[in-house]
Design an enzyme around this catalytic site. Structure first.
Site, PDB file in Angstrom:
ATOM      1  N   HIS A  88     -25.541  29.271  13.826  1.00  0.00           N
ATOM      2  CA  HIS A  88     -24.449  29.534  14.763  1.00  0.00           C
ATOM      3  C   HIS A  88     -24.383  28.426  15.812  1.00  0.00           C
ATOM      4  CE1 HIS A  88     -22.062  31.317  17.963  1.00  0.00           C
ATOM      5  NE2 HIS A  88     -21.521  32.054  17.011  1.00  0.00           N
ATOM      6  N   GLU A 157     -16.621  27.778  11.996  1.00  0.00           N
ATOM      7  CA  GLU A 157     -16.345  28.131  13.387  1.00  0.00           C
ATOM      8  C   GLU A 157     -16.299  26.861  14.244  1.00  0.00           C
ATOM      9  OE1 GLU A 157     -17.698  32.361  14.421  1.00  0.00           O
ATOM     10  OE2 GLU A 157     -19.455  31.091  14.551  1.00  0.00           O
TER      11      GLU A 157
HETATM   12  P1  PGA Z   1     -15.592  34.408  19.647  1.00  0.00           P
HETATM   13  O1  PGA Z   1     -17.010  34.056  18.997  1.00  0.00           O
HETATM   14  O2  PGA Z   1     -14.898  35.355  18.712  1.00  0.00           O
HETATM   15  O3  PGA Z   1     -15.923  35.044  20.975  1.00  0.00           O
HETATM   16  O4  PGA Z   1     -14.843  33.128  19.795  1.00  0.00           O
HETATM   17  C1  PGA Z   1     -17.132  33.856  17.612  1.00  0.00           C
HETATM   18  C2  PGA Z   1     -18.561  33.556  17.258  1.00  0.00           C
HETATM   19  O5  PGA Z   1     -19.261  32.957  18.074  1.00  0.00           O
HETATM   20  O6  PGA Z   1     -19.031  33.929  16.171  1.00  0.00           O
END
Ligand code: PGA
Length: 235
Positions: A88, A157
């Site tokens: 992550h 992401e």
């Molecule tokens: P967010 O975070 O939806 O608050 O942007 C996503 C994540 O970190 O997995």
């Protein structure tokens, strides 16, 4: 579809119990067939059978040992945890995990047969350099990662979209997911400022197999609404 709720360092054990009651009942009543995974903090793990999967946001890649402050395999086994988030952006960029450490976690937990939600994504400076630079950056985040691991889920992401309210355009998401699809047959999630207002349209994009939701997943009702949107897409 696969829908993941990442609580990060939010919610107490009591709050997680109340949340799970809402989501589990929603999944049962609506006969949801999509995969729902919740990643609560360690302190909220419970030994309760669930109709949604529970995963951990992190763990140390050993069975047990002298690693002060860490949680290892033995502690996860006590709660029947078989799902983990690795790579992550907050662990990479805030907690300073290197690709080498991340690859070691991947190796250890894949050998243990865990389902792994493996996250990749570029900072804004890389995105601004264009698609080629972006995919090169992501390739580096795959170093040491077995992209043919059968229990792999990849989450794209973008760092600049996490917790900011900003998202790439649908076209930009599709472009990255299409490039990722050439590298792996694993399900591909999008994450970064997913909320009720955009989850449905993002899940409808080609090569998007689900979403990884942070802030907006903290509301059980909002998360259930996103689960409902996924169910609707099938009809
Ligand atoms: P967010 O975070 O939806 O608050 O942007 C996503 C994540 O970190 O997995």
């Amino acid at each position: 579809m696969i829908l993941c709720a990442n609580f990060k360092a939010n919610k107490t054990r009591q709050e997680t119990r109340a949340y799970m009651a809402v989501v589990e009942s929603f999944v049962a009543v609506n006969e949801i067939e999509d995969t729902v995974i919740v990643f609560p903090p360690f302190t909220a793990l419970e030994h309760t059978p669930r109709n949604v999967l529970i995963g951990v946001q992190n763990a140390y890649p050993v069975s047990n040992g002298a690693f002060t402050g860490e949680i290892a395999l033995e502690q996860l086994e006590e709660f029947d945890i078989k799902t983990i988030l690795i790579g992550h952006s907050e662990r990479r960029h805030v907690l300073g995990e290197t690709q080498e450490q991340i690859a070691e976690k991947f190796r250890f937990f894949s050998e243990q047969g865990f389902a792994i939600v493996y996250c990749v994504g570029e900072p804004l400076t890389i995105r601004e350099q264009g698609n080629e630079a972006l995919m090169c950056y992501i390739d580096d985040q795959f170093v040491g990662i077995d992209l043919s691991y059968p229990d792999l889920i990849v989450a794209y992401e973008p760092v600049w979209a996490i917790g900011t309210g900003l998202t790439p355009s649908n076209k930009e998401i599709e472009a990255v997911h299409t490039a990722l699809r050439l590298k792996t047959t694993a399900p591909l999630l999008y994450g970064g400022s997913v909320k009720v207002d955009n989850a449905g349209e993002i899940m409808a994009l080609s090569n998007v197999d689900g979403v990884l939701v942070g802030s907006a997943s903290l509301s059980a009702n909002d998360f259930c609404e996103m689960i409902a949107q996924a169910a609707e897409l099938k009809q």
